[in-house]
Write an enzyme that holds these catalytic residues in place. Structure first.
Site, PDB file in Angstrom:
ATOM      1  N   ASP A 179     -17.596   1.161  -0.491  1.00 51.23           N
ATOM      2  CA  ASP A 179     -16.535   1.980   0.087  1.00 51.23           C
ATOM      3  C   ASP A 179     -16.733   3.464  -0.201  1.00 51.23           C
ATOM      4  O   ASP A 179     -15.783   4.250  -0.104  1.00 51.23           O
ATOM      5  CB  ASP A 179     -15.172   1.527  -0.457  1.00 51.23           C
ATOM      6  N   ASP A 235      -8.974  -1.473  -0.014  1.00 51.21           N
ATOM      7  CA  ASP A 235     -10.007  -2.358   0.521  1.00 51.21           C
ATOM      8  C   ASP A 235      -9.589  -3.797   0.228  1.00 51.21           C
ATOM      9  O   ASP A 235      -8.908  -4.060  -0.767  1.00 51.21           O
ATOM     10  CB  ASP A 235     -11.341  -2.046  -0.152  1.00 51.21           C
ATOM     11  N   ASP A 287     -14.475  -0.530  -4.275  1.00 49.43           N
ATOM     12  CA  ASP A 287     -15.363  -0.949  -5.360  1.00 49.43           C
ATOM     13  C   ASP A 287     -16.295   0.154  -5.829  1.00 49.43           C
ATOM     14  O   ASP A 287     -17.096  -0.057  -6.722  1.00 49.43           O
ATOM     15  CB  ASP A 287     -16.175  -2.180  -4.958  1.00 49.43           C
TER      16      ASP A 287
END
Length: 663
Positions: free
Chosen positions: A543, A350, A539
């Site tokens: 996500d 991410d 995180d």
């Protein structure tokens, strides 16, 4: 024997037939008395006594005292057999077959054949072997629980206007701790007064101290720097961040990986299969006319086929490896997660908060002809003051002028609209607010990796603000290390393609997936998994779908975050990206050690069975070889607890962080 059996312990019981002492479950924050010396293990104590009796009997036999020799050998057999025979019989009564039963049959059969000394040697060696297994598991688990030793034995607290010294267990939520320079924090809390730097390296694995001040969270076991702090307690000693880590890992260590399940699948049918083969061997011997010889060979084969080394090989490796990872700020949720991490060949990252610092800042302000930069920022700040969007804080931090705004409305996915000093203001994405003459400037901002926000007054664009979340300084180094080790790296982000591509170029990432919603990230991860085992790094909250879809979900910066610790397969306690390649390399090394142990154990069984049937090896020799093999696989498994160095940066150059074998 008290306390519930963990699945790991059950594996040892089912396959090895041994009474392995489970880790004490005393609740979070409570540290049981650890087994720190080999001689403290009950099986070792009884095994040594059995060996002493056997040795005394041997000396008596040399002196001509045959009767004394037999009596002492029988005593050695009873003492050594007490470590595994009762447990084997209890499990047999429950319909469970284990290696303890094979050893019991071997000892009883040898005794009936008049070979009491050989049966005693079997009991002596096997009891020592079980003690060594128990000790190795206790020691590797103790390495994890040593994290709790980071909590000081006493804490200073303000009560009734005075400063008292109390046991950390007496701290209550809301208490105010006084932490002097150089002292460790007794539990988690929030800084109320004072400024300092805090060393969290023993917990998060990050080498650089972290600046802290009023309103900042601090964690148990951290070392205060040069400034005195007053910290308001936010969790008790039983439930602080260190206690949660230990609790979660001890629970999750029981989750078996594919290699450990392979050992299960092999050991479960092997025991009854060996017993059937032994019966057929005895029947064949009776047909050939030399029943006693074949009965003896059948007994030796039963012992030769015991998969004890196979059963102990993977659990020891898993426990040692997970303990080593946790001491470096990497929380791995059991053997299944460790092995899956070792198989991963694609890493999906991410962007926000993982590759970047998650602290957006205004890096540029462009204005239309005749407009003032400060005024453009003031108009934008007026609307953003009513917003919860991550970019709002960056814009508000860039100006001291925040005029009052009226009738502010948020347009989901687009921007804000409201009135400031009688004029209509719109603020938002370039595809919602037309940048007009600023279009070229806005495109340049996006190509530089920034998010462009256009400000419009009464229908006319007056300025554009570039906000960018900068890459972490170590991001490019980490991506390069992944590439060097043959990993495919992909970036997943909800940002637009231009912004994502610009940051990807800086980081050295070639595969970019932009404009993604949370469910879209999950779809992308599914596609990546179709080609190679994939890990998703995020995180742990936003996500979540992608983390759940990946072969391994990894949460960054999970220290003190219950959600991340509980939901991710792997949680990095700190925010240093350099922990990532270390975690993958550690897992690959652990998986290689697991496979080495499994192969060695299977080869040993395959070699010993024909040697036993051919009469090349006797009962005592087979037992000795087996126990030596167990020592080898245990020693090899413990190697997984000696993790390599974690690289850190020093002035832009890579150096190795000193290996921390103990906490």
């Amino acid at each position: 024997m008290s306390g519930p059996e963990t699945p790991e312990r059950e594996l040892l019981v089912d396959a090895c037939g041994c009474e392995v002492t489970p880790p004490s479950s005393t609740g979070r924050g409570e540290v049981p008395e650890p087994v720190t010396r080999l001689w403290q293990v009950r099986q070792v104590q009884l095994g040594l006594l059995s060996g002493a009796l056997l040795g005394a009997g041997f000396l008596a036999g040399l002196a001509g005292g045959r009767t004394v020799e037999l009596v002492l050998a029988a005593a050695a057999l009873m003492v050594g057999g007490s470590t595994f025979v009762p447990g084997a019989l209890r499990r047999l009564a429950r319909g469970k077959l284990g290696v303890g039963l094979l050893m019991t049959i071997g000892a009883v059969g040898a005794t009936l054949l008049g070979q009491v000394e050989e049966a005693a040697a079997l009991a002596f060696l096997f009891s020592l072997s079980e003690g060594l297994e128990d000790y190795s598991l206790a020691r590797t688990r103790h390495g994890l629980r040593a994290l709790l030793d980071l909590v000081p034995k006493e804490a200073r607290v303000l009560r009734g206007g005075s400063e008292l010294v109390v046991d950390p267990a007496q701290l209550a939520i809301g208490d105010v701790m006084v932490v002097r320079p150089g002292e460790r924090l007794a539990t988690d809390g929030t800084v109320r007064t004072g400024r300092s730097v805090v060393d969290t390296s023993a917990i998060t694995g990050e080498s650089m101290p972290v600046e802290t001040g009023p309103g900042q969270d601090v964690f148990a076991g951290s070392i205060n720097g040069t400034g005195a702090l007053e910290v308001q307690v936010t969790s008790t000693a039983r439930d602080n961040s260190l206690a949660r880590i230990v609790h979660v890992v001890e629970v999750e260590q029981s989750r078996r990986g594919a290699t450990q399940r392979l050992a299960d699948r092999i050991a479960s049918p092997l025991v009854p299969g060996v017993l059937i083969a032994a019966v057929l061997t005895v029947l064949l011997g009776a047909l050939l006319g030399d029943r006693e010889v074949w009965l003896h060979r059948a007994l030796v084969m039963v012992v030769a086929a015991s998969p004890c080394a196979l059963a102990i090989s993977v659990p020891v490796t898993v426990v040692a490896s997970i303990g080593a990872a946790s001491r470096r700020g990497i929380l791995v949720k059991g053997g299944a997660a460790m092995e899956a991490l070792g198989r991963v060949r694609t890493v999906a990252l991410d962007k926000t908060g993982t590759l970047t610092r998650n602290r957006p800042a205004v890096i540029d302000v462009a204005t239309a002809p005749g407009q003032d930069r400060d005024q453009v920022l003031a108009w934008a700040a007026a609307l953003e003051a009513r917003s919860e969007h991550p970019l709002a804080a960056a814009i508000l931090a860039a100006t001291d002028q925040v005029p009052a705004a009226q009738d502010v409305e948020a347009v989901v996915g687009a921007g804000l609209v409201g009135n400031v000093d009688g004029v209509r203001i719109r603020l938002g994405k370039p595809d919602w607010v037309d940048p007009g003459t600023l279009k070229t400037v806005v495109t340049g901002m996006q190509q530089a990796g920034a998010t462009a926000v256009v400000v419009e007054v009464d229908g006319h664009p007056v300025g554009a603000i570039a906000v960018r979340d900068e890459l972490r300084t170590e991001a490019a180094e980490v991506i390069a290390r992944f590439h060097d080790h043959g990993y495919t790296v992909a970036m997943l982000t909800g940002d637009n393609q231009l912004t994502a591509q610009a940051l990807a170029v800086q980081a050295g990432i070639e595969q970019v997936h932009a404009d993604l919603r949370p469910e879209d990230k999950s779809t992308v991860v599914t596609g990546l998994r179709a080609h190679r085992p994939t890990a998703m790094v995020g995180d742990g909250v936003n996500d979540a779908p992608a983390l759940a879809t990946a072969d391994v979900g990894i949460a960054m910066g999970a220290m003190g975050t219950d959600v991340a610790i509980e939901t991710a397969d792997v949680a990095l306690m700190g925010d240093d990206l350099r922990l990532l390649p270390f975690a993958f390399e550690h897992a690959r090394r652990t998986r290689a050690i697991m496979l080495q142990n499994v192969v060695l154990s299977l080869v040993l069984i395959a070699v010993l069975i024909p040697l036993a049937l051919l009469g090349v090896l006797g009962l005592a020799a087979v037992v000795l070889i087996h126990e030596l093999a167990e020592v080898v696989v245990i020693a090899n498994g413990v190697r997984a607890g000696r993790a390599k160095h974690v690289p850190v940066l020093d002035g832009g150059h890579e150096r190795a962080r000193p290996h921390r074998a103990k906490v």
